[in-house]
Enzyme design. Structure first.
Site: not given
Ligand SMILES: Nc1ncnc2c1ncn2[C@@H]1O[C@H](COP(=O)(O)OP(=O)(O)O)[C@@H](O)[C@H]1O
Ligand SMILES: C=C(OP(=O)(O)O)C(=O)O
Ligand SMILES: [Ca+2]
Ligand SMILES: [Mn+2]
Length: 670
Positions: A188, A333, A352, A370, A374-375, A389, A454
């Site tokens: 973004r 977003k 969020h 980010s 969360k995911t 999200d 992604r």
């Molecule tokens: N202890 C941990 N807890 C959560 N995620 C972890 C951990 N260690 C490594 N990771 C990695 O960190 C990243 C977390 O990203 P994601 O779940 O997409 O975050 P968000 O959705 O908040 O942006 C993933 O690629 C995951 O595999």
């Molecule tokens: C999609 C997004 O969310 P996140 O990285 O938290 O998954 C973003 O920030 O562009």
């Molecule tokens: Ca997000």
């Molecule tokens: Mn996410």
């Protein structure tokens, strides 16, 4: 697009010319035969049924079974329906034409449903010429003479075909996902976001230092809108998605996305809520429209523009314009920002956060910036996924805003994240990944296009998704921070004031790059764990969260998904398996029963034991070999928190000043 349509593996002989007419001396072949000759030559083969097709074109036409179109042509309401199907289609085209109206031409373009490739078919479809319903146009320009073809709510299969045929960089991966490239922008562009400041938004929105809302005026918005609309109308065809946001039926928002790429249309198909055929029939006028002209830049001579990218929000007109970036996350977003305005206006808190629910109906929210988890952590095989999200918390409970998930793919592994791995199949959009030229196996460790690779998939691709994506009031509110300094405990139980303090601070510290050598982690503070998307002052969201948590008795937790045993460079990221055990203990209620000790500086309550997690990692100081370095780093981080909060506290964080003081006191003491 480098292909001219012939370059996609289709092979054909050069037609016409001398070869066919046989003028080069070869004897002519006589095709007229006697009946006896014909009978003798025919091979009688009874094993196959006779061919129905008379020509190749006919054969190909037979391949495709006529299905109910995405926009139903049949009248679902039967003969007593007050609106005829022809009339409904005309209304729909009128609405799309109105969406695409250029404001200076004061009328919508001539539009026609269907693919310009399929000439014969397209012109059989409904055609809307503005002369049929609009005022006569006085200043006719060339653009008014052409048709704009509308590809309306295409299916994933149709969008695959459009992408593969016309968008360079589109491929089918070994598991059936659509690999795409988002172009020059692979993330973004928050600095290019603009919001129209008018009489209403001037008072309502959060402006100035720390706010993500950078102003633009109405006139400039219209210049960019016209640029986007003219660009879209100049194309042979545009994609239109009519979809919904928010699974709470009482607060559902109708959105229309007009875009130039099949990639964008499929991305939004996956990310927004997909209407049923009946819902689409009654769609009517959208509540909000996105014009995505991402391939086309904004004009840098336009006022307020600081780059060739501009993402412009106009709340009064209920429109958003995208110029100069094809990164699809801007649409997702952008709509989230809209919800951060619309929902609080209805006393609903927009969040969020990820969200899931246990077998017993216990709901957990996962806040975090980010990359904090969360995911990953909301996608839990033992629980129902409500969303990864964007959510709303109303008096009805929680509801997902979206219809899909947007997972990071970097270093994705089948073992650690099986549900996300398995969701990468036909229908899923895979952005900016690298794959084997021949086998089309994706290499998830590859960062050569970007680290921000992604996957966008419909939520029902996760086997235990909770459909409809709604749930009761949350029991646990989990704040995720990826602390690359390695001083925050893997988990701590928070008081309400502490929850508010950390929610308003919105801390995480990731490691900036992936270059060699140890890089200093850099702290990020993003109010409400999503400052880039909020439209009102953070205190507005915080006040609502405090009130809801208190009313529904939710417990706050701070979970560090980042470093342990030292900062980035000496320590390691906490094992995902341990974080999952911690989260399990929160969900089950077991963690509430642990014995707690208060840490110095941050005053966080840390448990003495968690099943499946080595006890010695629960207090970070135990994992650092250099205790002085630990203390120094802890104080440094505490200082960063204090400095950040001073700026926020300057505003009155709460109308209730007693709570404001309590929240301030819940921060670190140095
Ligand atoms: N202890 C941990 N807890 C959560 N995620 C972890 C951990 N260690 C490594 N990771 C990695 O960190 C990243 C977390 O990203 P994601 O779940 O997409 O975050 P968000 O959705 O908040 O942006 C993933 O690629 C995951 O595999
Ligand atoms: C999609 C997004 O969310 P996140 O990285 O938290 O998954 C973003 O920030 O562009
Ligand atoms: Ca997000
Ligand atoms: Mn996410």
């Amino acid at each position: 697009m480098a292909n001219d349509g012939k370059d996609n593996g289709e092979f054909s002989f050069v037609s016409g010319g001398e070869a066919e007419t046989g003028r080069r001396g070869l004897p002519k072949i006589h095709t007229e035969r006697t009946a006896a000759e014909t009978e003798r030559d025919i091979c009688h083969d009874d094993s196959t049924t006779p061919m129905r097709a008379r020509t190749l074109e006919h054969l190909h036409s037979l391949q495709k079974k006529r299905s109910t179109p995405t926009t139903p042509l049949t009248d679902a309401h039967g003969v007593f329906s007050p609106v005829s199907e022809a009339e409904r289609q005309k209304q729909q085209l009128k609405s799309i034409s109105a969406s695409l109206a250029s404001l200076t031409r004061e009328t919508g373009p001539k539009i026609v449903r269907g693919d310009p490739e399929k000439k014969a078919e397209a012109h059989k479809g409904t055609v809307l010429d503005h002369h049929h319903f609009g005022e006569p146009i006085l200043n006719l320009s060339d653009s008014a003479l052409k048709f704009t073809h509308i590809l309306y709510n295409l299916s994933p299969a149709e969008l695959y075909e459009q992408a593969i045929k016309f968008e360079k960089g589109s491929f089918i991966t070994a598991t059936g996902a659509l690999a795409t490239l988002s172009g020059a922008k692979t993330g973004r562009s928050p600095r290019d976001k603009r919001v129209v400041k008018d009489e209403t938004t001037e008072d309502e929105l959060w402006w100035g230092k720390g706010s993500p809302n950078i102003e633009m005026d109405e006139h400039t918005f219209l210049i960019n809108r016209e640029r986007a609309v003219d660009y879209l109308n100049s194309l042979d065809k545009v994609f239109v998605n009519d979809q919904f946001l928010n699974w709470d039926p009482e607060h559902r928002i109708k959105v229309r996305i007009v875009s130039a790429r099949a990639y964008h249309s499929l991305f939004m198909h996956n990310m927004c809520i997909r209407p049923t055929a009946e819902e689409l029939e009654d769609f009517g006028t959208p509540d909000f429209t996105i014009y995505n002209a991402g391939q086309f830049p904004c004009n840098r001579y336009t006022h307020y523009m600081t780059s060739s990218t501009s993402i412009d929000m106009n709340l009064a007109r209920k429109e958003m314009v995208i110029l100069g970036t094809q990164y699809a996350g801007e649409m997702k977003k952008g709509l989230f920002s809209l919800m951060h305005y619309l929902m609080p206006m209805r006393q609903i808190l927009s969040l969020h956060s990820g969200c899931n629910m246990g077998k017993n109906g216990d709901v957990a929210l996962f806040f975090g910036l980010s990359g904090t988890g969360k995911t990953t952590l909301s996608t839990d095989h033992n629980r129902y996924l409500i969303g990864d999200d964007e959510h709303c918390w109303s008096d009805n409970g929680v509801s997902n805003i979206e219809g899909g998930c947007y997972a990071k793919c970097i270093d994705l592994s089948r073992e650690k994240e099986p549900d996300i791995w398995n969701a990468i199949k036909f229908g899923t959009v895979l952005e900016n990944v690298v794959f084997d030229e021949h086998t089309r196996e994706v290499d998830y460790s590859e960062k050569s296009v970007t680290e921000n690779t992604r996957a966008a998939y419909p939520i029902e691709y996760i086997p235990n998704a909770k459909i409809p994506c709604v749930g009761p009031h949350p029991k646990n509110v989990i704040l995720l921070a990826c602390d690359a300094f390695g001083v925050l405990p893997p988990v701590s139980k928070l008081s309400l004031a502490q929850t508010m303090y950390h929610f308003i601070s919105g801390y995480t510290a990731l490691v900036a790059g992936t270059e060699d050598g140890v890089k200093e982690p850099s702290a990020t503070f993003s109010a409400c764990f999503g400052a880039a998307f909020i439209m009102l002052h953070p205190s507005r969201y915080a006040a609502m969260l405090a009130e809801k948590m208190k009313r529904h008795g939710a417990t706050g937790w701070l979970v560090n998904t980042g470093w342990s045993g030292g900062s980035y460079g000496s320590g390691n990221r906490i094992k995902l398996a341990y974080t999952r055990k911690i989260i399990d203990a929160i969900h089950s209620g077991a963690l509430l029963e642990a014995n707690y000790t208060k840490t110095e500086v941050f005053g966080l309550e840390i448990p003495d034991a968690i099943e499946g997690v080595p006890a010695e990692i629960l207090d970070p100081v135990n994992t650092w070999s250099n205790k002085d370095a630990h203390k120094e780093t802890l104080l440094k981080l505490g200082g960063l928190f204090k400095k950040n909060y001073e700026g926020i506290h300057a505003y009155q964080v709460q109308r209730d000043s007693k709570l404001a003081e309590e929240i301030l006191a819940a921060g670190p003491t140095l």
